[in-house]
Scaffold this motif. Structure first.
Motif, PDB file in Angstrom:
ATOM      1  N   UNK A 192       0.792  -1.227   0.000  1.00 42.67           N
ATOM      2  CA  UNK A 192       0.000   0.000   0.000  1.00 42.67           C
ATOM      3  C   UNK A 192       0.821   1.272   0.000  1.00 42.67           C
ATOM      4  N   UNK A 193       0.343   2.245   0.786  1.00 41.81           N
ATOM      5  CA  UNK A 193       1.037   3.529   0.841  1.00 41.81           C
ATOM      6  C   UNK A 193       2.177   3.513   1.853  1.00 41.81           C
ATOM      7  N   UNK A 194       2.511   2.311   2.342  1.00 40.85           N
ATOM      8  CA  UNK A 194       3.786   2.128   3.013  1.00 40.85           C
ATOM      9  C   UNK A 194       4.863   1.963   1.949  1.00 40.85           C
ATOM     10  N   UNK A 195       4.549   1.159   0.923  1.00 39.29           N
ATOM     11  CA  UNK A 195       5.477   0.917  -0.179  1.00 39.29           C
ATOM     12  C   UNK A 195       5.514   2.068  -1.174  1.00 39.29           C
ATOM     13  N   UNK A 196       4.336   2.582  -1.530  1.00 39.70           N
ATOM     14  CA  UNK A 196       4.228   3.594  -2.590  1.00 39.70           C
ATOM     15  C   UNK A 196       3.893   4.953  -1.993  1.00 39.70           C
ATOM     16  N   UNK A 197       4.687   5.960  -2.342  1.00 43.46           N
ATOM     17  CA  UNK A 197       4.357   7.333  -1.975  1.00 43.46           C
ATOM     18  C   UNK A 197       3.809   8.003  -3.223  1.00 43.46           C
ATOM     19  N   UNK A 198       2.520   8.331  -3.198  1.00 47.39           N
ATOM     20  CA  UNK A 198       1.866   8.906  -4.362  1.00 47.39           C
ATOM     21  C   UNK A 198       2.014  10.422  -4.396  1.00 47.39           C
ATOM     22  N   UNK A 199       2.456  10.946  -5.538  1.00 46.00           N
ATOM     23  CA  UNK A 199       2.274  12.357  -5.850  1.00 46.00           C
ATOM     24  C   UNK A 199       1.054  12.388  -6.762  1.00 46.00           C
ATOM     25  N   UNK A 200      -0.098  12.584  -6.153  1.00 45.77           N
ATOM     26  CA  UNK A 200      -1.351  12.452  -6.895  1.00 45.77           C
ATOM     27  C   UNK A 200      -1.578  13.607  -7.863  1.00 45.77           C
ATOM     28  N   UNK A 201      -0.999  14.754  -7.584  1.00 50.49           N
ATOM     29  CA  UNK A 201      -1.139  15.896  -8.484  1.00 50.49           C
ATOM     30  C   UNK A 201      -0.417  15.633  -9.800  1.00 50.49           C
ATOM     31  N   UNK A 254       4.460   7.836  -8.724  1.00 49.32           N
ATOM     32  CA  UNK A 254       4.589   7.015  -7.527  1.00 49.32           C
ATOM     33  C   UNK A 254       6.058   6.756  -7.246  1.00 49.32           C
ATOM     34  N   UNK A 255       6.446   6.918  -5.982  1.00 54.13           N
ATOM     35  CA  UNK A 255       7.842   6.721  -5.577  1.00 54.13           C
ATOM     36  C   UNK A 255       7.922   5.513  -4.649  1.00 54.13           C
ATOM     37  N   UNK A 256       9.003   4.744  -4.775  1.00 54.26           N
ATOM     38  CA  UNK A 256       9.173   3.595  -3.878  1.00 54.26           C
ATOM     39  C   UNK A 256      10.635   3.198  -3.774  1.00 54.26           C
ATOM     40  N   UNK A 257      11.031   2.755  -2.572  1.00 56.21           N
ATOM     41  CA  UNK A 257      12.342   2.134  -2.411  1.00 56.21           C
ATOM     42  C   UNK A 257      12.146   0.615  -2.383  1.00 56.21           C
ATOM     43  N   UNK A 258      13.037  -0.086  -3.042  1.00 56.68           N
ATOM     44  CA  UNK A 258      12.939  -1.542  -3.167  1.00 56.68           C
ATOM     45  C   UNK A 258      13.216  -2.201  -1.818  1.00 56.68           C
ATOM     46  N   UNK A 259      12.393  -3.184  -1.473  1.00 56.22           N
ATOM     47  CA  UNK A 259      12.614  -3.967  -0.258  1.00 56.22           C
ATOM     48  C   UNK A 259      11.892  -5.291  -0.411  1.00 56.22           C
ATOM     49  N   UNK A 318      -2.140   4.745 -14.300  1.00 52.55           N
ATOM     50  CA  UNK A 318      -1.800   5.862 -15.173  1.00 52.55           C
ATOM     51  C   UNK A 318      -0.743   6.761 -14.584  1.00 52.55           C
ATOM     52  N   UNK A 319       0.092   6.196 -13.724  1.00 58.25           N
ATOM     53  CA  UNK A 319       1.150   6.936 -13.044  1.00 58.25           C
ATOM     54  C   UNK A 319       2.518   6.546 -13.596  1.00 58.25           C
ATOM     55  N   UNK A 320       3.471   7.461 -13.456  1.00 56.80           N
ATOM     56  CA  UNK A 320       4.866   7.164 -13.720  1.00 56.80           C
ATOM     57  C   UNK A 320       5.493   6.660 -12.426  1.00 56.80           C
ATOM     58  N   UNK A 321       6.400   5.687 -12.521  1.00 58.46           N
ATOM     59  CA  UNK A 321       7.042   5.141 -11.329  1.00 58.46           C
ATOM     60  C   UNK A 321       8.500   5.562 -11.199  1.00 58.46           C
ATOM     61  N   UNK A 322       8.886   5.937 -10.003  1.00 55.23           N
ATOM     62  CA  UNK A 322      10.287   6.263  -9.712  1.00 55.23           C
ATOM     63  C   UNK A 322      10.753   5.323  -8.612  1.00 55.23           C
TER      64      UNK A 322
END
Length: 310
Positions: free
Chosen positions: A137-146, A150-155, A171-175
């Protein structure tokens, strides 16, 4: 649109305690400090109730759901890991690594949300648990909804392929990047080292050892108009990144955090954030020590449209 919801769901714990299943890779849980704590369940409930009251006193809409004594779910007060909601009405359920945390997923909570909000579709990714593939969830993914990023560190709790597939569906780009703590251990959840607000980010740049990954990440923030609050590893340990911007019923932006996190920010960092948001904090020391999560983990954002009854 802001990167902050105006409705928050929280789960009042019924079986609070140290979760050995999560302690395997959550190095924010402090078992040594636990030996010096007494009446942890009573203290945790008091901290939870005080935090909810602090939020409500500041005109933040909080939906409180009571955890059930059975099954045993010591981390039930962290609902942000098992579901997320989105402005198109979709609700996602996520695959979780710790076996006893999978029991937190409750159909009655979803039914309650469906009574009050418009859910267009429920999508369940839990079947990936059978393949040992996780995205919490939003523990793994940090959404910039604007900006739809979506940002995430691998674990072990954030699978790279599922992350990209899920964001593509949204429909998001992933970083994606790698982040470690002061012992060089991969950080278990992105939301303990990064928070995205409407106008700024709080990030622990020191946790990202790869210069190119760090440069790409910071460039993404800058390109999207975010002021960067870069905290140290010691500050991260005090949950300075585990904060959440919410919108009050009056339309004000409020940055919620623990008192430990508030005290760990420098005066200059607080002044920078106060240009954009009101800072609001409450002490949750027992919860942070025992469970290794902070105020952001306790709050599941509801981005669904309300149902209005005549």
């Amino acid at each position: 649109m802001n990167n902050s919801a105006s409705h928050i769901l929280m789960v009042r714990p019924a079986s609070f305690g140290f979760n050995e299943d999560t302690a395997v890779d959550n190095k924010f849980q402090n078992i040594d400090a636990l030996k010096n704590l007494e009446d942890i369940e009573v203290k945790a409930l008091a901290e939870f109730d005080q935090y909810v009251q602090t939020l409500r006193d500041n005109n933040i809409d909080v939906i409180v759901v009571d955890d059930t004594p059975e099954p045993y779910t010591p981390d039930a007060l962290f609902p942000n890991n098992w579901f997320s909601t989105h402005t198109d009405g979709k609700l996602y359920l996520y695959p979780m690594k710790p076996l006893n945390r999978r029991l937190e997923k409750r159909e009655d909570v979803i039914e309650m949300l469906d009574m009050c909000f418009h859910i267009s579709e429920k999508l369940d990714l839990s079947h990936f648990e059978d393949k040992d593939i996780f995205l919490e969830g939003t523990g793994s993914i940090i959404f910039d909804r604007v900006n739809k990023i979506g940002y995430a560190c691998v674990s072990h709790r954030t699978n790279e392929q599922l992350f990209h597939d899920h964001l593509a569906e949204l429909g998001y780009k992933g970083v994606l990047f790698n982040a470690v703590d002061d012992t060089n251990t991969p950080i278990y959840h992105t939301n303990v080292m990064l928070s995205i607000e409407s106008d700024f980010v709080v990030v622990c740049g020191e946790s990202i050892k790869d210069d190119k990954e760090k440069s790409n990440l910071f460039e993404s923030f800058t390109q999207n108009g975010k002021e960067i609050i870069d905290v140290s590893l010691d500050q991260m340990r005090a949950f300075t990144c585990n904060v959440l911007e919410v919108t009050s019923l009056k339309g004000d932006k409020v940055l919620t955090m623990s008192t430990q996190a508030f005290n760990a920010f420098t005066n200059k960092q607080r002044e920078t954030m106060e240009k954009y948001v009101k800072l609001l904090h409450s002490p949750i020391t027992t919860i942070e020590t025992v469970c290794g999560g902070g105020t952001r983990c306790m709050m599941a954002e509801i981005y669904l449209d309300e149902k209005f009854f005549v």
